[in-house]
Design an enzyme around this catalytic site. Structure first.
Site, mmCIF file in Angstrom:
data_model
loop_
_atom_site.group_PDB
_atom_site.id
_atom_site.type_symbol
_atom_site.label_atom_id
_atom_site.label_comp_id
_atom_site.label_asym_id
_atom_site.label_seq_id
_atom_site.Cartn_x
_atom_site.Cartn_y
_atom_site.Cartn_z
ATOM 1 N N ARG A 124 57.632 14.186 25.494
ATOM 2 C CA ARG A 124 56.918 14.401 26.755
ATOM 3 C C ARG A 124 56.859 13.099 27.527
ATOM 4 O O ARG A 124 55.815 12.475 27.663
ATOM 5 C CB ARG A 124 55.569 14.982 26.460
ATOM 6 C CG ARG A 124 55.837 16.394 25.963
ATOM 7 C CD ARG A 124 54.701 17.254 25.960
ATOM 8 N NE ARG A 124 55.106 18.573 26.426
ATOM 9 C CZ ARG A 124 54.339 19.615 26.347
ATOM 10 N NH1 ARG A 124 53.161 19.523 25.859
ATOM 11 N NH2 ARG A 124 54.758 20.776 26.789
ATOM 12 N N GLN A 131 60.811 15.555 31.971
ATOM 13 C CA GLN A 131 60.042 16.646 32.591
ATOM 14 C C GLN A 131 60.941 17.717 33.208
ATOM 15 O O GLN A 131 60.644 18.906 33.104
ATOM 16 C CB GLN A 131 59.080 16.097 33.637
ATOM 17 C CG GLN A 131 57.747 15.735 33.016
ATOM 18 C CD GLN A 131 56.761 15.148 34.003
ATOM 19 O OE1 GLN A 131 57.125 14.798 35.117
ATOM 20 N NE2 GLN A 131 55.529 15.024 33.583
ATOM 21 N N SER A 148 57.289 23.699 29.032
ATOM 22 C CA SER A 148 56.389 23.725 30.191
ATOM 23 C C SER A 148 56.798 24.797 31.182
ATOM 24 O O SER A 148 55.950 25.535 31.692
ATOM 25 C CB SER A 148 56.379 22.362 30.893
ATOM 26 O OG SER A 148 55.733 21.422 30.090
ATOM 27 N N ASP A 152 62.012 20.188 30.579
ATOM 28 C CA ASP A 152 60.957 20.641 29.668
ATOM 29 C C ASP A 152 60.810 22.172 29.679
ATOM 30 O O ASP A 152 60.040 22.746 30.444
ATOM 31 C CB ASP A 152 59.646 19.953 30.068
ATOM 32 C CG ASP A 152 58.542 20.197 29.075
ATOM 33 O OD1 ASP A 152 58.678 21.104 28.231
ATOM 34 O OD2 ASP A 152 57.525 19.490 29.156
ATOM 35 N N TYR A 211 50.235 16.167 22.832
ATOM 36 C CA TYR A 211 49.862 17.441 22.217
ATOM 37 C C TYR A 211 48.504 17.313 21.545
ATOM 38 O O TYR A 211 48.048 16.220 21.245
ATOM 39 C CB TYR A 211 50.892 17.845 21.149
ATOM 40 C CG TYR A 211 52.204 18.280 21.712
ATOM 41 C CD1 TYR A 211 52.358 19.560 22.223
ATOM 42 C CD2 TYR A 211 53.286 17.417 21.740
ATOM 43 C CE1 TYR A 211 53.560 19.980 22.753
ATOM 44 C CE2 TYR A 211 54.509 17.820 22.271
ATOM 45 C CZ TYR A 211 54.635 19.100 22.769
ATOM 46 O OH TYR A 211 55.829 19.511 23.288
HETATM 47 P P1 NAD Z 1 50.166 23.380 23.811
HETATM 48 O O1 NAD Z 1 50.926 24.572 24.286
HETATM 49 O O2 NAD Z 1 50.671 22.665 22.628
HETATM 50 O O3 NAD Z 1 48.656 23.821 23.547
HETATM 51 C C1 NAD Z 1 47.887 24.461 24.566
HETATM 52 C C2 NAD Z 1 46.535 23.812 24.676
HETATM 53 O O4 NAD Z 1 45.747 24.155 23.549
HETATM 54 C C3 NAD Z 1 46.548 22.292 24.728
HETATM 55 O O5 NAD Z 1 45.939 21.855 25.909
HETATM 56 C C4 NAD Z 1 45.781 21.890 23.478
HETATM 57 O O6 NAD Z 1 45.021 20.702 23.672
HETATM 58 C C5 NAD Z 1 44.892 23.082 23.261
HETATM 59 N N1 NAD Z 1 44.321 23.185 21.892
HETATM 60 C C6 NAD Z 1 44.910 22.950 20.686
HETATM 61 N N2 NAD Z 1 44.047 23.151 19.667
HETATM 62 C C7 NAD Z 1 42.878 23.549 20.234
HETATM 63 C C8 NAD Z 1 41.615 23.932 19.713
HETATM 64 N N3 NAD Z 1 41.347 23.937 18.400
HETATM 65 N N4 NAD Z 1 40.648 24.269 20.604
HETATM 66 C C9 NAD Z 1 40.888 24.284 21.931
HETATM 67 N N5 NAD Z 1 42.064 23.933 22.495
HETATM 68 C C10 NAD Z 1 43.047 23.572 21.644
HETATM 69 O O7 NAD Z 1 49.984 22.320 24.970
HETATM 70 P P2 NAD Z 1 50.812 22.124 26.305
HETATM 71 O O8 NAD Z 1 50.521 23.187 27.267
HETATM 72 O O9 NAD Z 1 52.215 21.953 25.911
HETATM 73 O O10 NAD Z 1 50.216 20.777 26.899
HETATM 74 C C11 NAD Z 1 49.695 19.701 26.142
HETATM 75 C C12 NAD Z 1 49.527 18.479 27.062
HETATM 76 O O11 NAD Z 1 50.794 17.905 27.356
HETATM 77 C C13 NAD Z 1 48.898 18.779 28.396
HETATM 78 O O12 NAD Z 1 48.055 17.728 28.735
HETATM 79 C C14 NAD Z 1 50.054 18.788 29.336
HETATM 80 O O13 NAD Z 1 49.687 18.519 30.669
HETATM 81 C C15 NAD Z 1 50.885 17.685 28.736
HETATM 82 N N6 NAD Z 1 52.292 17.752 29.155
HETATM 83 C C16 NAD Z 1 52.927 16.610 29.506
HETATM 84 C C17 NAD Z 1 54.247 16.643 29.876
HETATM 85 C C18 NAD Z 1 54.952 15.389 30.269
HETATM 86 O O14 NAD Z 1 54.348 14.384 30.472
HETATM 87 N N7 NAD Z 1 56.251 15.406 30.374
HETATM 88 C C19 NAD Z 1 54.935 17.834 29.889
HETATM 89 C C20 NAD Z 1 54.263 18.998 29.510
HETATM 90 C C21 NAD Z 1 52.926 18.938 29.131
#
Ligand code: NAD
Length: 434
Positions: free
Chosen positions: A126, A131, A137, A134, A233
């Site tokens: 990430r 991005q 996402s 990705d 994550y």
């Molecule tokens: P994910 O699909 O792995 O998980 C979904 C959400 O569930 C996450 O926000 C996680 O914190 C939450 N979660 C996990 N365990 C939990 C629990 N026990 N209780 C409550 N919530 C819980 O996550 P995602 O959608 O892939 O995103 C994770 C992070 O990565 C986000 O901040 C997103 O913005 C970031 N992100 C960054 C990039 C980048 O910089 N290139 C790209 C995509 C996502």
């Protein structure tokens, strides 16, 4: 290079890895594109649309004979019809798609045994540069949107507040658990169609993001300092934390008309956050949409792709919401893939630059070996020795002959060793096939 687009075989998979609009760019870059007949049909892209853009429409065997074959779900991954397809792959062939290597590492072992060079796009780091590639996402955004619509369509109420001559209807209340990419889109969509939305996530950083798209963040007063990995994550939480989380969330859930859960922890079973008792405490007619279902689900009652009724509360557990909007899902997926190919295909060859984390993290198998350290670990294989090898080889004539620096011993049956041309001496930069 010849780039193949396979027709997906997993049940219910309606997406396609490449859409016709992306063919021009690939052809301009000097590649030929071979599309399996019917590959795009279920996503709304008929064979003729590919042919009009200059692709060759062929059989499954034609596609498997290409240098680089694109999939939504790579052969052998959980939902794909595994065996037959893996058997059709050739040593040296490059395969790119979603391979679920942390969930089904055995699939990676099977690809390695075939001598296939495979990339799993779930493992993209990430970082900003990644991005545009990705896929998690892009697909999660669509899943979050569809989850909100699914809930709204099934609820026994409307979502917005409405004042009429017959009285005022209060707005529906929606809780989104897990405010990552899917969760934020679910919040925004519920908000747009009129619900009062709250959100909860274990990562503290998610509070501001959830608020920015219209949710009130639920603070459970639980310590979540170590909730985020360096990769962005969520980290796995202890069973004790999850128990306290369930206790604290119980009252919040009971007051909702809609609960959308999206919480995941990479490479692990999704945490169970919504218990059967919590669902029973919701009002009849309420809806739970658990989109972590493919990873085991956040709701104790979730049954993948089934509908469960508990005292009038409906629990839905769709495992592949992006496939319900296949035209847009394929469009975003294809763009992600093309951006990845731009990095991987250099001077009409596959460049395995292992100094680039985008390549290094996504490369799962190569030269007859599982080369991903994370997947090796899951398979109980010893770590590869990354220090002993000194060169890497490759020739345009010897597809897959590249021997990445790390793979020095086992599984060398498919490695052809040093080639006459195309030799690179950097232990980390190799060129395969072509
Ligand atoms: P994910 O699909 O792995 O998980 C979904 C959400 O569930 C996450 O926000 C996680 O914190 C939450 N979660 C996990 N365990 C939990 C629990 N026990 N209780 C409550 N919530 C819980 O996550 P995602 O959608 O892939 O995103 C994770 C992070 O990565 C986000 O901040 C997103 O913005 C970031 N992100 C960054 C990039 C980048 O910089 N290139 C790209 C995509 C996502």
């Amino acid at each position: 290079m010849r780039i193949g687009v396979a027709r997906e075989t997993a049940p219910g998979e309606r997406r396609v890895a490449l859409i016709p609009q992306e063919i021009d760019g690939l052809r301009k870059a000097g590649h030929d594109v071979v599309v399996e007949a019917g590959a795009g049909e279920s996503a709304g892209f008929p064979d003729a649309a590919y042919a009009e853009r200059g692709a060759i429409v062929g059989t499954a065997s034609d596609v498997l004979a290409t240098d680089v074959t694109l999939f939504v779900r790579t052969p052998g991954s959980a939902a794909a019809e595994a065996g037959e397809l893996v058997g059709g792959l050739r040593p040296g062939q490059v395969v790119i798609g979603l391979g679920d290597p942390l969930g089904t590492p055995a699939a990676a072992a099977a690809l390695a045994a075939r001598g296939v060079t495979s990339f799993a796009l779930e493992l993209l780091p990430r970082i900003t540069r990644a991005q545009a590639m990705d896929v998690l996402s892009s697909q999660a955004t669509l899943a979050g949107y569809k989850a909100a619509l699914l809930a709204a369509g099934r609820l026994n109420k409307i979502l917005p507040m409405m004042t009429t001559a017959a009285g005022t209807l209060p707005p529906a209340r929606a809780l989104v658990i897990g405010a990552g990419v899917a969760g934020l889109q679910a919040i925004a969509t519920c908000k747009r169609i009129g619900a009062v939305v709250s959100a909860y996530d274990v990562r503290a950083a998610a509070a501001e993001q959830a608020a920015s798209v219209g949710a009130t963040f639920v603070d459970l007063g639980l310590e979540t300092e170590s909730a985020e990995t360096a990769g962005g994550y969520a980290s796995a939480q202890s069973e004790d934390f999850l128990r306290r989380q369930r206790e604290a969330l119980g009252k919040v859930v009971a007051a909702q008309d809609i609960v959308i859960s999206t919480a995941q922890v990479q490479g692990r079973r999704a945490p169970v956050i919504v218990t059967a008792d919590m669902v029973r405490a919701m009002a009849p007619g309420s809806i739970v949409v658990d989109i972590a279902a493919a990873q085991g689900g956040n709701c104790e009652l979730s049954r993948p792709d089934e509908e469960v009724d508990v005292g009038g509360v409906t629990v839905l557990a769709p495992t592949n919401l992006p496939a319900t909007v296949p035209a847009h899902a394929s469009r975003l997926y294809a763009k992600n893939l093309v951006n990845f190919l731009r990095l991987l295909l250099v001077d009409d060859a596959v460049r395995l630059d292992l100094t680039d984390p985008i390549i290094a993290d996504t490369l799962i198998t190569h030269g007859g070996e599982v080369v991903s350290a994370r997947v090796r670990d899951l398979l109980g294989l010893a770590a590869l020795d990354t220090t002993t090898a000194t060169d890497a080889t490759g020739s345009p004539d010897e597809a897959g002959s590249a021997d990445i620096a790390a793979a020095t011993d086992a599984g060398a049956a498919t490695n052809t060793g040093a080639a006459d041309s195309g030799r690179e001496t950097a232990a980390t930069a190799t060129t395969a096939g072509g």
